[in-house]
Design an enzyme around this catalytic site. Sequence first.
Site, PDB file in Angstrom:
ATOM      1  N   LYS A 105       7.281  -5.915  11.615  1.00 24.34           N
ATOM      2  CA  LYS A 105       7.807  -6.111  12.824  1.00 24.34           C
ATOM      3  C   LYS A 105       7.345  -5.038  14.025  1.00 24.34           C
ATOM      4  O   LYS A 105       6.883  -4.099  13.550  1.00 24.34           O
ATOM      5  CB  LYS A 105       9.226  -5.792  12.740  1.00 24.34           C
ATOM      6  N   HIS A 154      14.295  -3.368   8.947  1.00 27.38           N
ATOM      7  CA  HIS A 154      13.307  -4.576   8.938  1.00 27.38           C
ATOM      8  C   HIS A 154      12.273  -4.525   8.039  1.00 27.38           C
ATOM      9  O   HIS A 154      11.733  -3.277   7.761  1.00 27.38           O
ATOM     10  CB  HIS A 154      13.136  -4.922  10.556  1.00 27.38           C
TER      11      HIS A 154
END
Length: 259
Positions: free
Chosen positions: A149, A145
């Site tokens: 995040k 990711h």
Amino acid sequence: MSDLIRVAVLGASGRMGAQTCAAVEAADGLQLVARLGRGDAPGAGTLAGADVAVDFTVPSVTEANVHALLDAGVHAVVGTTGWDDASRGRVTEHLGRVNAERAAAGLGGLGVLIAPNFGLSAVLAMTFAAKAARYFESAEVVELHHPNKVDAPSGTARHTAAAIARARAEAGLGPSPDATESGWEARGADVDGVRVHAVRLRGLVAHEEILFGNEGEQLVIRQDSFDRASFMPGVVLAVRSVGSRPGLTVGLEHVLDLS
């Protein structure tokens, strides 16, 4: 719920929230009635008569938001991660109380749909992984990711690993072979006995690799989300479906016809 579904978006100023607002406004049969940003508490005054609210906030507030939405008589679609068995259990208990009161008043039950991932490709990857898990000796998950995040491993990876673990248990498989004696921190998180590794890298959006191995063979299932627009068909589907699913639903796969 009437044919027109009135929708509120929590976390509307964030990237996923803003995209959700645009998707709701573009969808037939949906009407965006409220945009809640940071500091806006969900309640009768801020939800503007919404039938369904979509939560794309942060893990530290999402459970409280869901409880507030239930108290306001609003169905909840949740894309925020960070949920665990305890928090889901509290929501189930709250739903039970609220829906019992609504039934006594002649009202339909409320639904909460928590989706670790709204991407249709991601849901399919998780479903395929659960089906494949019983046939392989080894299984691991890698999620990748963007570096903004806030939680790791991702909710998608946890959901995937838990489904793999259930399938392995049902098939009578033991733990994956692993002779590691030291340096366990390098082996990733342990989710129900399945190792999950998290990568945070600039330029990524949301990606997952599920790796299975037997003697002499390997199966890799990979899913890539290159743009947050890929999540919107799933969000719209969840908004349209949650009103017909009283109680708690975890995972968009339960809404799709994947039999």
